[in-house]
Design a protein around this motif. Structure first.
Motif, PDB file in Angstrom:
ATOM      1  N   ILE A 136       2.218   1.512  -3.089  1.00  0.00           N
ATOM      2  CA  ILE A 136       1.448   2.736  -4.457  1.00  0.00           C
ATOM      3  C   ILE A 136       1.561   3.544  -4.294  1.00  0.00           C
ATOM      4  CG2 ILE A 136      -1.546   1.924  -4.974  1.00  0.00           C
ATOM      5  CD1 ILE A 136      -0.612  -1.208  -4.976  1.00  0.00           C
ATOM      6  N   SER A 150       4.262   5.692  -5.182  1.00  0.00           N
ATOM      7  CA  SER A 150       4.534   5.806  -6.486  1.00  0.00           C
ATOM      8  C   SER A 150       3.553   6.822  -7.333  1.00  0.00           C
ATOM      9  CB  SER A 150       4.337   4.454  -7.428  1.00  0.00           C
ATOM     10  OG  SER A 150       3.022   3.996  -7.579  1.00  0.00           O
ATOM     11  N   ASP A 205       0.706  -1.962  -0.268  1.00  0.00           N
ATOM     12  CA  ASP A 205      -0.070  -0.250   0.502  1.00  0.00           C
ATOM     13  C   ASP A 205       1.392   1.631  -0.655  1.00  0.00           C
ATOM     14  OD1 ASP A 205      -2.278  -1.508  -0.008  1.00  0.00           O
ATOM     15  OD2 ASP A 205      -2.893  -1.207   2.254  1.00  0.00           O
TER      16      ASP A 205
END
Length: 59
Positions: free
Chosen positions: A29, A32, A26
């Protein structure tokens, strides 16, 4: 002599490790998708720190 894990239904699940891996995913993500570094508040939001804190106070 080399020991090889048997094939089949002998897998052991470490639920704590799986939860940590999910949290790391998590964070990756979220990082990013972010334009800049994640703030501490953003990291806490991704990790659901406030929700856990509230749940521990209710218990």
């Amino acid at each position: 002599m080399t020991h090889v894990a048997p094939v089949g239904g002998t897998a052991v699940q470490d639920h704590v490790a799986l939860a940590e891996i999910e949290l790391c995913g998590d964070l990756i993500i979220a990082a990013s998708a972010a334009q800049d570094r994640l703030s501490l508040e953003s990291i806490d939001e991704v990790l659901k720190v406030a929700e856990e804190r509230d749940a521990s106070h209710r218990a």
